[in-house]
Enzyme design. Structure first.
Site, short mmCIF file in Angstrom:
data_model
loop_
_atom_site.label_atom_id
_atom_site.label_comp_id
_atom_site.label_asym_id
_atom_site.label_seq_id
_atom_site.Cartn_x
_atom_site.Cartn_y
_atom_site.Cartn_z
N GLY A 258 51.97 51.45 34.98
CA GLY A 258 50.43 52.42 35.08
C GLY A 258 50.34 52.96 34.06
O GLY A 258 51.21 53.33 33.05
N CYS B 194 58.70 49.90 33.76
CA CYS B 194 57.85 50.92 33.05
C CYS B 194 57.58 51.75 33.66
O CYS B 194 58.39 52.83 33.95
CB CYS B 194 56.67 50.24 32.46
SG CYS B 194 55.89 51.11 30.94
N TYR B 195 56.06 52.38 34.13
CA TYR B 195 56.00 53.63 35.09
C TYR B 195 56.78 53.42 36.35
O TYR B 195 57.15 54.46 36.69
CB TYR B 195 54.38 53.42 35.22
CG TYR B 195 53.92 54.89 36.15
CD1 TYR B 195 53.33 55.85 35.52
CD2 TYR B 195 53.87 54.46 37.49
CE1 TYR B 195 53.02 56.78 36.39
CE2 TYR B 195 53.64 55.71 38.45
CZ TYR B 195 53.23 56.77 37.68
OH TYR B 195 52.78 57.76 38.64
N HIS C 283 58.77 45.53 29.96
CA HIS C 283 57.97 44.59 30.65
C HIS C 283 58.34 43.20 30.58
O HIS C 283 58.26 42.46 29.77
CB HIS C 283 56.52 44.42 30.11
CG HIS C 283 55.63 45.92 30.54
ND1 HIS C 283 55.22 45.96 32.02
CD2 HIS C 283 55.36 46.84 29.69
CE1 HIS C 283 54.49 47.24 31.52
NE2 HIS C 283 54.72 47.68 30.28
N GLU D 135 57.70 40.91 32.48
CA GLU D 135 56.57 39.88 33.16
C GLU D 135 55.74 39.18 31.81
O GLU D 135 55.35 38.01 32.14
CB GLU D 135 55.89 40.44 34.23
CG GLU D 135 55.00 41.54 33.51
CD GLU D 135 55.44 42.95 33.56
OE1 GLU D 135 54.74 43.88 33.49
OE2 GLU D 135 56.80 43.02 33.62
N SER E 61 31.33 24.08 44.92
CA SER E 61 30.47 24.32 43.76
C SER E 61 30.82 23.13 42.95
O SER E 61 29.96 22.91 41.74
CB SER E 61 30.95 25.69 43.13
OG SER E 61 32.38 25.45 42.59
N GLY E 62 31.80 22.40 43.18
CA GLY E 62 32.32 21.18 42.22
C GLY E 62 33.28 21.72 41.21
O GLY E 62 33.94 20.67 40.63
N GLY E 63 33.63 22.98 41.10
CA GLY E 63 34.90 23.45 40.27
C GLY E 63 36.22 23.16 40.93
O GLY E 63 36.29 22.57 42.19
N VAL E 64 37.03 23.39 40.34
CA VAL E 64 38.64 23.11 40.75
C VAL E 64 38.83 23.86 42.18
O VAL E 64 39.23 23.33 43.06
CB VAL E 64 39.57 23.56 39.67
CG1 VAL E 64 40.95 23.49 40.47
CG2 VAL E 64 39.49 22.59 38.54
N ASP E 65 38.52 24.98 42.21
CA ASP E 65 38.93 25.79 43.50
C ASP E 65 38.14 25.49 44.64
O ASP E 65 38.85 24.94 45.77
CB ASP E 65 38.50 27.40 43.19
CG ASP E 65 39.36 28.05 41.96
OD1 ASP E 65 40.46 27.30 41.32
OD2 ASP E 65 38.90 28.97 41.36
N SER F 58 36.78 22.49 45.12
CA SER F 58 37.00 21.18 45.39
C SER F 58 38.34 20.95 46.07
O SER F 58 38.72 20.07 46.96
CB SER F 58 37.14 20.28 43.82
OG SER F 58 35.96 20.29 43.34
N LYS G 79 45.84 30.02 39.68
CA LYS G 79 44.80 28.89 39.30
C LYS G 79 45.96 27.83 38.95
O LYS G 79 45.37 26.77 39.52
CB LYS G 79 44.01 29.24 37.86
CG LYS G 79 43.27 28.17 37.18
CD LYS G 79 42.22 27.53 38.22
CE LYS G 79 40.99 28.64 37.95
NZ LYS G 79 39.94 27.79 38.61
#
Length: 514
Positions: free
Chosen positions: A55, A82-83, A169, A171, A223-227, A229, A370
């Site tokens: 943070g 970290c924080y 970090h 990650e 929408s036809g996008g990946v998500d 669909s 994603k």
């Protein structure tokens, strides 16, 4: 998800989503919660482990995000980053103060003691540091396990209570062995078995959708996008003909994309879906006329989507549920998942109107990143060419056009983007970069074409490489390819006389322009 879970407590750090993503790479389910989450709620979740994020604050200042001592007395393993590391020390009686030397960037860390967090990690390892403050004295009972040239406490632990802290970090990919460290924490220290797998997630999700929906009618925003669909196919597997997919062509899609979506999901496509296409281009252009502020554009597009769906639902009859392809980064970046600032309102999260004329909104992918959505799509049997297609934002070209959206500007960016994508494919680069597109800046400048003065727009080309879309680096596209794209856009797209290439990483930028 209910069997074993690690939670990330967010203190406003920029990498909170990365922490959760890295934990999931260890096949352990992970969610992000604000530091304001009540201790009783944490107890009810019964997590196998808790991770405290970084943070921007100093933990010893009066108004800084904090937590109570009780968090460290639950008997649950805690890892502070970290924080989060500094806060753990501050709360438990250590000393944190402004560092005489700020550490930022790749730093060599020396591991000085055997620790379960550093099992199979090199004694000297490169890590990513980013801090103004440091722990000058650890809390009573803690053993220092690592240091750097300027940081006396790079890591420490109280093994008996399963409390661990790391000043750097783990990650981020810049920390060479960070994944090992997080794996050691969640799989060995927390004792997680690693049951978070996409095949079981898909099966479980389909069953939960059936139970939730029952005999109700469902409208899916496709929408036809990946998500969207993947969400549509998952719903189709779960409830079949109870599902109607409504595809709204808002005039902000890529060139010819409306017809391509209909070819895949319509009556001639491979899926047995109730598919309705709504051509609403002029309606959206009118709503966006004169609007230049990005957040306002997103909210207008989001609300208009919902209104179109409400109208279509009334034609269909009583509709109980609305399905959307919201994913986890949408939730967190809209300020709903943790304590991070609102980066942008996603049209299907922060952009939703207050009143929606449906019984409930169903978001089966809401907890996925994603790349996890893509894996779910493959598990559902969706062809690779659909699942691995280029990501496309819900608000579409509305956020790839800086300033006011008009039909003319949409035409320009569609044509420029089509040329860019074609040349990327011709160069064999369509799987590297991970995302690429053309955007229309709001800048106009003087140029010379055919011995005549022009005063036209500049197109910006964007291409990034990323693992999880939480961080990204600009792709080094061969200069010859960029030159060819530039030449074609200027010669073939009316209204453009300059082409830029965007080198900005994420952070500080985002992948999209608005």
């Amino acid at each position: 998800m209910d069997e074993e879970k690690v939670i990330v407590i967010d203190f406003g750090g920029q990498y909170n989503q990365l922490v959760a993503r890295r934990v999931r790479e260890c096949n352990v389910y992970c969610e992000i919660y604000s530091y304001k989450t009540e201790i009783e709620q944490i107890k009810k979740m019964n997590p196998k482990g808790i991770i405290l994020t970084g943070g921007p604050n100093s933990c010893f200042e009066a108004d800084s995000p904090t937590c109570g001592r009780e968090l460290f007395e639950l008997g649950i393993p805690v890892l502070g980053l970290c924080y989060g590391a500094q806060l753990m020390m501050h709360v438990l009686g250590g000393v944190v103060e402004h560092a005489p030397v700020r550490e930022y960037g790749k730093t060599e860390v020396m591991i000085t003691a055997d620790s379960p967090i550093f099992e199979q990690v090199s004694k000297r390892t490169t890590c990513w540091m980013s801090h103004f403050d440091y722990i000058s004295k650890p809390a009573p009972g803690f053993e220092i396990t690592a240091h750097t040239a300027d940081c006396p406490v790079a890591a420490a632990e109280q093994k008996e209570k399963n409390l661990y802290l790391i000043q750097f970090h783990p990650e981020v990919l810049h920390t060479a062995e960070g994944t090992k460290m997080l794996y050691n924490f969640v799989r060995k220290i927390c004792g997680c078995k690693g049951t978070w797998r996409m095949d079981s997630f898909v099966e479980d999700s389909i069953q939960k959708i059936r139970e939730k929906v029952g005999a109700g009618k469902v409208l899916c925003a496709l929408s036809g996008g990946v998500d969207s669909s993947v969400a549509a196919v998952m719903l189709s597997e779960a409830i079949g003909t109870q599902l109607t997919c409504v595809f709204v062509d808002h005039g902000l899609l890529r060139k010819n994309e409306g017809d391509e979506v209909e070819a895949v999901f319509g009556s001639e496509g491979p899926y047995e879906l109730n598919f309705i296409r709504i051509n609403a281009q002029e309606r959206f252009y009118q709503k966006l006329a004169g609007v230049t502020e990005p957040e306002e554009k997103r909210k207008i597009i989001g609300e208009e989507f919902i209104r179109v769906f409400e109208e279509e639902a009334k034609k269909i009859g009583a509709v109980d549920f609305l399905v959307q392809g919201t994913i986890y980064p949408d939730v967190v970046e809209s300020g709903l998942g943790g304590e991070s600032a609102v980066i942008k309102s996603h049209h299907n999260v922060g952009g939703l109107p207050d009143c929606v004329d449906f019984k409930e909104i169903v978001e089966p992918l809401r907890n996925l990143f994603k790349d996890e959505v893509r894996k779910a799509g493959l598990e559902l049997g969706i062809p690779e060419y659909l699942v691995l297609r280029q990501p496309f934002p819900g608000p579409g070209l509305g956020i790839r056009i800086i300033g006011e959206v008009t039909a003319e500007k949409v035409r320009i960016v569609q044509d420029a983007d089509a040329i860019y994508r074609e040349e990327i494919a011709n160069a064999g680069l369509n799987r590297n970069p991970d995302q690429y597109f053309a955007a229309l800046t709001n800048m106009r400048s003087v140029g010379v074409m055919g011995d005549e003065r022009t005063y036209d727009y500049a197109v910006a080309l964007r291409a990034v490489n990323t693992v999880d879309f939480m961080t990204a680096e600009a792709t080094e596209i061969p200069f010859a390819v960029l030159q060819k794209v530039m030449s074609r856009i200027i010669n073939e797209v009316d209204g453009v006389n300059r082409v830029f290439y965007d080198l900005t990483s994420k952070p500080p930028g985002t992948v999209e322009f608005e």
